[in-house]
Design a protein around this motif. Structure first.
Motif, PDB file in Angstrom:
ATOM      1  N   GLU A  95       8.199   4.410 -19.439  1.00 51.92           N
ATOM      2  CA  GLU A  95       7.122   5.985 -18.911  1.00 51.92           C
ATOM      3  C   GLU A  95       7.353   6.267 -17.696  1.00 51.92           C
ATOM      4  O   GLU A  95       8.741   5.979 -17.624  1.00 51.92           O
ATOM      5  N   ARG A  96       6.638   5.860 -16.868  1.00 49.40           N
ATOM      6  CA  ARG A  96       6.482   5.480 -15.869  1.00 49.40           C
ATOM      7  C   ARG A  96       7.331   4.502 -14.157  1.00 49.40           C
ATOM      8  O   ARG A  96       7.197   4.454 -14.143  1.00 49.40           O
ATOM      9  N   LEU A  97       7.367   3.654 -15.864  1.00 51.61           N
ATOM     10  CA  LEU A  97       7.629   1.967 -15.127  1.00 51.61           C
ATOM     11  C   LEU A  97       9.456   2.321 -15.579  1.00 51.61           C
ATOM     12  O   LEU A  97       9.904   2.924 -16.175  1.00 51.61           O
ATOM     13  N   VAL A 137      -2.752   1.691  -4.723  1.00 52.52           N
ATOM     14  CA  VAL A 137      -2.860   3.116  -4.211  1.00 52.52           C
ATOM     15  C   VAL A 137      -3.233   3.909  -4.031  1.00 52.52           C
ATOM     16  O   VAL A 137      -4.215   4.313  -4.505  1.00 52.52           O
ATOM     17  N   GLU A 138      -3.022   4.533  -3.457  1.00 53.27           N
ATOM     18  CA  GLU A 138      -4.261   5.648  -2.113  1.00 53.27           C
ATOM     19  C   GLU A 138      -3.828   7.021  -2.655  1.00 53.27           C
ATOM     20  O   GLU A 138      -3.306   6.945  -2.348  1.00 53.27           O
ATOM     21  N   LEU A 139      -5.099   7.554  -2.247  1.00 51.97           N
ATOM     22  CA  LEU A 139      -5.340   8.586  -2.649  1.00 51.97           C
ATOM     23  C   LEU A 139      -5.007  10.045  -1.324  1.00 51.97           C
ATOM     24  O   LEU A 139      -4.538   9.112   0.060  1.00 51.97           O
ATOM     25  N   ALA A 158       6.068   8.907  -9.850  1.00 51.92           N
ATOM     26  CA  ALA A 158       4.608   8.975  -9.715  1.00 51.92           C
ATOM     27  C   ALA A 158       3.352   7.865  -9.690  1.00 51.92           C
ATOM     28  O   ALA A 158       3.006   8.730 -10.681  1.00 51.92           O
ATOM     29  N   SER A 159       2.965   7.380  -8.536  1.00 49.19           N
ATOM     30  CA  SER A 159       1.656   5.942  -8.850  1.00 49.19           C
ATOM     31  C   SER A 159       0.872   6.989  -8.469  1.00 49.19           C
ATOM     32  O   SER A 159       0.764   7.711  -8.263  1.00 49.19           O
ATOM     33  N   GLN A 160      -0.680   6.462  -8.951  1.00 51.14           N
ATOM     34  CA  GLN A 160      -1.693   6.847  -9.561  1.00 51.14           C
ATOM     35  C   GLN A 160      -2.801   5.580  -9.014  1.00 51.14           C
ATOM     36  O   GLN A 160      -1.685   4.363  -8.918  1.00 51.14           O
ATOM     37  N   PRO A 161      -4.018   5.996  -8.459  1.00 56.60           N
ATOM     38  CA  PRO A 161      -4.778   4.623  -8.141  1.00 56.60           C
ATOM     39  C   PRO A 161      -5.314   4.247  -9.249  1.00 56.60           C
ATOM     40  O   PRO A 161      -5.633   2.969  -9.320  1.00 56.60           O
ATOM     41  N   ALA A 162      -5.347   4.396 -10.284  1.00 63.16           N
ATOM     42  CA  ALA A 162      -5.105   3.579 -11.589  1.00 63.16           C
ATOM     43  C   ALA A 162      -4.158   2.589 -11.671  1.00 63.16           C
ATOM     44  O   ALA A 162      -4.256   1.712 -12.206  1.00 63.16           O
ATOM     45  N   ASN A 195       0.614  -1.010   0.623  1.00 65.17           N
ATOM     46  CA  ASN A 195      -0.076  -0.042  -0.169  1.00 65.17           C
ATOM     47  C   ASN A 195       0.676   1.280   0.056  1.00 65.17           C
ATOM     48  O   ASN A 195       2.023   1.432   0.868  1.00 65.17           O
ATOM     49  N   ILE A 196       0.708   2.415  -0.962  1.00 63.14           N
ATOM     50  CA  ILE A 196       1.356   3.604  -1.198  1.00 63.14           C
ATOM     51  C   ILE A 196       0.729   5.074  -1.295  1.00 63.14           C
ATOM     52  O   ILE A 196      -0.307   4.333  -1.384  1.00 63.14           O
ATOM     53  N   GLN A 197       1.083   5.849  -0.460  1.00 61.82           N
ATOM     54  CA  GLN A 197       0.350   6.645  -1.639  1.00 61.82           C
ATOM     55  C   GLN A 197       0.658   7.177  -2.842  1.00 61.82           C
ATOM     56  O   GLN A 197       1.916   7.105  -3.160  1.00 61.82           O
ATOM     57  N   GLU A 198      -0.628   7.905  -3.735  1.00 60.20           N
ATOM     58  CA  GLU A 198      -0.490   8.644  -4.857  1.00 60.20           C
ATOM     59  C   GLU A 198       1.274   9.720  -4.746  1.00 60.20           C
ATOM     60  O   GLU A 198       1.343  10.574  -3.783  1.00 60.20           O
ATOM     61  N   GLY A 199       1.604   9.182  -6.063  1.00 59.60           N
ATOM     62  CA  GLY A 199       2.631   9.876  -6.065  1.00 59.60           C
ATOM     63  C   GLY A 199       4.132   9.157  -5.910  1.00 59.60           C
ATOM     64  O   GLY A 199       4.665  10.272  -5.729  1.00 59.60           O
ATOM     65  N   LYS A 200       4.099   8.227  -5.026  1.00 59.39           N
ATOM     66  CA  LYS A 200       5.134   7.790  -4.455  1.00 59.39           C
ATOM     67  C   LYS A 200       5.572   6.527  -5.925  1.00 59.39           C
ATOM     68  O   LYS A 200       4.623   6.946  -6.888  1.00 59.39           O
ATOM     69  N   THR A 201       6.511   7.223  -5.035  1.00 59.47           N
ATOM     70  CA  THR A 201       7.549   5.630  -6.339  1.00 59.47           C
ATOM     71  C   THR A 201       6.680   3.873  -5.245  1.00 59.47           C
ATOM     72  O   THR A 201       7.175   3.692  -4.638  1.00 59.47           O
TER      73      THR A 201
END
Lengths: 115, 115
Positions: free
Chosen positions: B60-62, B113-115, B79-83, B12-18
């Motif tokens: 890209e982001r990977l 990925v949590e908001l 820059a992880s996103q909930p999607a 579980n990580i926060q949005e925007g983190k790696t």
């Protein structure tokens, strides 16, 4: 859009029935694969084929057979379905080894329940 | 025995983190390693392939790294996103097998990925 199509999303069959799972790909791929996926066990290879009429056993072939009469179609057969074959079945196709950076293309899966 | 190990606990990580996911293997000498994304009830989708002579690959982001000495691959989503929430699978080809590049899969790590 390139696709691997599995004929059914959900199937319910009775113990002892002969079950056919169909898979068709439109990418002219040489290689085709059948996996089953179970919680905690991941994807396990049942059978694969790298050419028409060719087939090779994967890691768990017992109770299954396959048929590949045409390049685009790879069928998985459960000769006499049993409850321990209840699972998600995934078909995939790919180009041969060494073809740049291509991975497998998977179908959406068939969730089979044997009662 | 041969093993591919991925952390079975959800990450579980926060949005925007790696997000960083790990794939370790034993008793393999893989020709190449792949990463897939799988959403619930769907087939895996190919993301990246990295070969044994490559240290790092980006898309890209990977980003994927491959350390054949440590027998480990790391998969990063910046820059992880909930999607991006899904299960991520690593898979490897043990050796080149001519036309049949059969993959062996790990059991996957679920990313949330949590908001």
């Amino acid at each position: 859009d390139v696709k691997v199509t599995q004929s059914s999303r959900y199937l319910v069959k009775r113990t002892g029935e002969k079950v056919f799972l169909e898979c068709v790909q439109d990418m002219d791929h040489e290689n085709m694969f059948w996996y089953r996926q179970d919680p905690g066990l991941g994807l396990r290879l049942i059978y694969f084929s790298y050419d028409v009429k060719m087939k090779e056993k994967g890691d768990i072939p017992e109770g299954y057979s396959v048929s590949r009469e045409k390049k685009e179609r790879f069928s998985l057969i459960l000769e006499s379905a049993s409850t321990n074959q209840t699972s998600m079945y995934l078909c995939a196709s790919s180009l041969p080894t060494g073809n740049k950076d291509y991975g497998y293309t998977f179908g959406s899966g068939t969730r089979l329940t044997v009662v | 025995s041969q093993k591919i190990e991925q952390n079975s606990e959800a990450l579980n990580i926060q949005e925007g983190k790696t997000a960083t996911l790990t794939c370790n293997y034993t008793n393999y000498s893989p020709a190449y390693l792949q990463w897939y994304r799988q959403d619930p009830g769907r087939g895996p989708v190919f993301l990246l392939l990295i070969r044994e002579n490559e240290k790092e690959k980006r898309k890209e982001r990977l980003k994927v790294t491959f350390d054949t000495t440590l027998k480990q691959s790391l998969f990063h989503i910046t820059a992880s996103q909930p999607a991006d929430s899904a299960t991520y699978l690593c898979a490897l080809v043990p050796v080149f097998t001519g036309g049949g590049n059969k993959l062996t899969f790990g059991t996957g790590t679920q990313l949330k990925v949590e908001l």
